[in-house]
Design a protein around this motif. Structure first.
Motif, PDB file in Angstrom:
ATOM      1  N   SER A   5     -13.666 -13.852  22.230  1.00 23.35           N
ATOM      2  CA  SER A   5     -13.546 -13.719  21.346  1.00 23.35           C
ATOM      3  C   SER A   5     -12.222 -13.913  20.654  1.00 23.35           C
ATOM      4  N   VAL A   6     -12.161 -13.755  19.327  1.00 22.40           N
ATOM      5  CA  VAL A   6     -10.314 -13.958  18.961  1.00 22.40           C
ATOM      6  C   VAL A   6     -10.556 -11.878  19.096  1.00 22.40           C
ATOM      7  N   LYS A   7     -11.963 -10.993  18.534  1.00 23.26           N
ATOM      8  CA  LYS A   7     -11.818 -10.195  18.771  1.00 23.26           C
ATOM      9  C   LYS A   7     -11.094  -9.059  19.458  1.00 23.26           C
ATOM     10  N   GLU A   8     -11.543  -9.634  21.368  1.00 22.47           N
ATOM     11  CA  GLU A   8     -11.608  -9.451  22.295  1.00 22.47           C
ATOM     12  C   GLU A   8      -9.785  -9.610  22.569  1.00 22.47           C
ATOM     13  N   LEU A   9      -8.941 -10.916  21.809  1.00 20.57           N
ATOM     14  CA  LEU A   9      -7.690 -10.891  22.364  1.00 20.57           C
ATOM     15  C   LEU A   9      -6.438 -10.288  21.659  1.00 20.57           C
ATOM     16  N   LEU A  10      -6.979  -9.864  20.455  1.00 16.00           N
ATOM     17  CA  LEU A  10      -6.198  -9.550  19.620  1.00 16.00           C
ATOM     18  C   LEU A  10      -5.949  -7.674  20.291  1.00 16.00           C
ATOM     19  N   GLU A  11      -7.488  -7.567  20.305  1.00 15.87           N
ATOM     20  CA  GLU A  11      -8.188  -5.448  20.751  1.00 15.87           C
ATOM     21  C   GLU A  11      -6.518  -5.963  22.063  1.00 15.87           C
ATOM     22  N   LEU A  12      -6.783  -6.863  23.145  1.00  8.76           N
ATOM     23  CA  LEU A  12      -6.124  -6.997  24.394  1.00  8.76           C
ATOM     24  C   LEU A  12      -4.403  -7.648  23.556  1.00  8.76           C
ATOM     25  N   SER A  13      -4.108  -7.044  22.878  1.00  8.00           N
ATOM     26  CA  SER A  13      -2.702  -7.679  22.544  1.00  8.00           C
ATOM     27  C   SER A  13      -2.365  -6.536  22.097  1.00  8.00           C
ATOM     28  N   ASN A  14      -3.132  -5.603  21.122  1.00  8.41           N
ATOM     29  CA  ASN A  14      -3.137  -4.084  20.898  1.00  8.41           C
ATOM     30  C   ASN A  14      -2.419  -3.112  22.173  1.00  8.41           C
ATOM     31  N   GLU A  15      -3.603  -3.212  22.834  1.00  9.99           N
ATOM     32  CA  GLU A  15      -3.271  -2.708  23.788  1.00  9.99           C
ATOM     33  C   GLU A  15      -2.467  -2.741  25.137  1.00  9.99           C
ATOM     34  N   ASN A  17       0.252  -4.691  24.148  1.00 13.17           N
ATOM     35  CA  ASN A  17       1.895  -4.436  23.466  1.00 13.17           C
ATOM     36  C   ASN A  17       2.448  -6.142  23.740  1.00 13.17           C
ATOM     37  N   LYS A  18       1.848  -6.987  23.778  1.00 10.65           N
ATOM     38  CA  LYS A  18       2.085  -7.807  23.984  1.00 10.65           C
ATOM     39  C   LYS A  18       1.542  -8.895  23.143  1.00 10.65           C
ATOM     40  N   GLU A  19       2.673 -10.226  22.687  1.00 10.71           N
ATOM     41  CA  GLU A  19       1.880 -10.925  21.576  1.00 10.71           C
ATOM     42  C   GLU A  19       0.572 -12.081  21.792  1.00 10.71           C
ATOM     43  N   ILE A  20       0.079 -12.516  21.152  1.00  6.42           N
ATOM     44  CA  ILE A  20      -0.943 -13.498  21.848  1.00  6.42           C
ATOM     45  C   ILE A  20      -0.533 -14.412  22.875  1.00  6.42           C
ATOM     46  N   TRP A  21       0.717 -15.221  22.639  1.00  4.90           N
ATOM     47  CA  TRP A  21       1.037 -16.216  23.488  1.00  4.90           C
ATOM     48  C   TRP A  21       1.414 -16.139  24.900  1.00  4.90           C
ATOM     49  N   GLU A  22       1.776 -14.507  25.138  1.00  5.47           N
ATOM     50  CA  GLU A  22       2.315 -14.196  26.353  1.00  5.47           C
ATOM     51  C   GLU A  22       0.340 -13.605  27.061  1.00  5.47           C
ATOM     52  N   LEU A  23      -0.234 -13.762  26.495  1.00  8.74           N
ATOM     53  CA  LEU A  23      -1.280 -13.102  27.079  1.00  8.74           C
ATOM     54  C   LEU A  23      -2.556 -14.340  27.647  1.00  8.74           C
ATOM     55  N   VAL A  24      -1.782 -15.631  26.274  1.00  6.80           N
ATOM     56  CA  VAL A  24      -2.439 -17.279  26.284  1.00  6.80           C
ATOM     57  C   VAL A  24      -1.695 -17.449  28.200  1.00  6.80           C
ATOM     58  N   LEU A 183       5.552 -18.497  13.831  1.00  4.45           N
ATOM     59  CA  LEU A 183       6.169 -19.083  14.301  1.00  4.45           C
ATOM     60  C   LEU A 183       7.543 -18.495  12.850  1.00  4.45           C
ATOM     61  N   GLU A 184       5.973 -17.995  11.685  1.00  4.32           N
ATOM     62  CA  GLU A 184       6.939 -16.994  10.506  1.00  4.32           C
ATOM     63  C   GLU A 184       7.188 -15.873  10.900  1.00  4.32           C
ATOM     64  N   GLY A 185       6.670 -15.242  11.804  1.00  5.86           N
ATOM     65  CA  GLY A 185       6.848 -14.204  12.480  1.00  5.86           C
ATOM     66  C   GLY A 185       5.588 -13.222  11.829  1.00  5.86           C
ATOM     67  N   GLY A 186       5.131 -13.448  11.635  1.00  3.36           N
ATOM     68  CA  GLY A 186       4.027 -13.086  11.438  1.00  3.36           C
ATOM     69  C   GLY A 186       3.059 -12.523  12.521  1.00  3.36           C
ATOM     70  N   SER A 187       2.115 -11.428  12.063  1.00  6.85           N
ATOM     71  CA  SER A 187       0.904 -10.943  13.738  1.00  6.85           C
ATOM     72  C   SER A 187       0.370 -11.892  13.725  1.00  6.85           C
ATOM     73  N   GLY A 188      -0.528 -11.175  15.361  1.00  5.57           N
ATOM     74  CA  GLY A 188      -1.907 -11.397  15.606  1.00  5.57           C
ATOM     75  C   GLY A 188      -3.122 -12.109  14.621  1.00  5.57           C
ATOM     76  N   GLU A 189      -2.831 -10.907  13.912  1.00  7.95           N
ATOM     77  CA  GLU A 189      -4.345 -10.585  13.185  1.00  7.95           C
ATOM     78  C   GLU A 189      -4.173 -11.287  11.920  1.00  7.95           C
ATOM     79  N   GLN A 190      -2.634 -11.928  11.746  1.00  7.03           N
ATOM     80  CA  GLN A 190      -2.306 -13.176  10.416  1.00  7.03           C
ATOM     81  C   GLN A 190      -2.465 -14.160  10.480  1.00  7.03           C
ATOM     82  N   SER A 191      -2.042 -14.178  12.192  1.00  6.98           N
ATOM     83  CA  SER A 191      -2.902 -15.857  13.098  1.00  6.98           C
ATOM     84  C   SER A 191      -4.220 -16.104  12.929  1.00  6.98           C
ATOM     85  N   ALA A 192      -4.978 -15.230  13.168  1.00 11.99           N
ATOM     86  CA  ALA A 192      -6.479 -15.222  13.422  1.00 11.99           C
ATOM     87  C   ALA A 192      -7.092 -15.237  11.509  1.00 11.99           C
ATOM     88  N   ASP A 193      -6.716 -14.748  10.540  1.00 12.46           N
ATOM     89  CA  ASP A 193      -6.908 -14.698   9.046  1.00 12.46           C
ATOM     90  C   ASP A 193      -6.184 -16.166   9.157  1.00 12.46           C
TER      91      ASP A 193
END
Length: 289
Positions: A5-15, A17-24, A183-193
């Motif tokens: 889920s997106v929720k899981e991805l965002l939670e892991l990113s925050n937990e 402290n890694k960007e989404i690209w790095e987790l993927v 690319l615009e420097g937004g957060s993972g949450e903004q990418s999800a939105d």
């Protein structure tokens, strides 16, 4: 992929402290049991192929059916006159060009499908040209898009035959929107939105290829998907949030796809394919009954 889920991805990113690209990225080389360099190089090859699908476009070539070809050139010549501005004009031109390259049997990147191959490069190539983005950041952006695309594929579908064009162009648009926010420097949450905005904006889009070919209306829908991605990324960067959570948007797309009749899922039995002109074109195609 380990993300459900997106929720899981965002939670892991925050937990972590890694960007989404790095987790993927980590998930990819671990899941495939390959070296980090192998994963990174594979994504670089994808980017190289995307650029080639644009660079190798030939506006003088027509597809075997004659339904595609030349419109990318027309759009490239008109782009600076676009009411929407030259950047969107460039996005439109790239989307048509790459989608026509697919119809003309040239090499493309199915991201996530061949029918939606023009969306990601249409957003990425003009952005890279305008802002002179370095390759490392481009690769990271593609990992970001891939992460969201994989979640959509896991929770719903990406094939028109399964869920209509909302699953193809819709997913590609969602991936591109999330990528552009990164690319615009937004957060993972903004990418999800942004992903959620893009997907729900194309909710219910049917798959109705005329004569069963990925040309009409598929090529021009790549334009809609690409432009939609840009506007959705801008909304997210402005601080606008999706009222419906991203995962629920994906699940809604799945439910809509399941409710969609078979005539509207790549069978060419409904929609534009079933119009008098659509049927006439199909009847004139050799090998099509």
């Amino acid at each position: 992929m380990s993300f459900g889920s997106v929720k899981e991805l965002l939670e892991l990113s925050n937990e972590k402290n890694k960007e989404i690209w790095e987790l993927v990225f980590e998930d990819d080389y671990n899941e495939r049991n390959v070296a980090r360099k192998n994963s990174w190089d594979k994504m670089r090859v994808m980017w190289t192929a995307m650029k080639a699908s644009s660079d190798n476009y030939d506006g003088k070539i027509k597809s075997h059916s004659g339904l595609s070809g030349g419109n990318g050139l027309k759009m490239r010549e008109y782009r600076d006159k676009c009411v929407s501005g030259s950047f969107i004009g460039e996005v439109m031109a790239e989307a048509i060009s790459v989608a026509e390259s697919n119809a003309c049997m040239k090499c493309i990147v199915a991201a996530p499908t061949a029918g939606s191959c023009g969306v990601l490069p249409a957003v990425l190539i003009p952005y890279v040209k305008k802002y002179n983005v370095d390759e490392d950041r481009i690769i990271k952006a593609l990992y970001t898009s891939a992460g969201f695309g994989q979640i959509i594929a896991k929770r719903a579908f990406i094939a028109g035959a399964a869920g209509g064009c909302q699953a193809e162009i819709g997913t590609a648009s969602a991936m591109a929107a999330a990528m552009l926010v990164y690319l615009e420097g937004g957060s993972g949450e903004q990418s999800a939105d942004a992903m959620a905005f893009a997907l729900k904006s194309l909710l219910g889009l049917v798959c109705d290829p005329v004569a069963g070919l990925v040309e009409v209306p598929c090529v021009k829908r790549n334009v809609i998907g690409a432009v939609n991605a840009v506007t959705c990324a801008d909304m997210a960067m402005a601080g606008i949030e999706s009222v419906i959570p991203p995962d629920e948007v994906i699940d809604a797309m799945r439910e809509v796809g399941l409710m969609m009749p078979g005539e509207l899922k790549e069978t060419s039995e409904g929609g534009l394919a079933a119009t008098p002109t659509g049927r006439k074109i199909a009847e004139g195609m050799p090998g099509i009954e």
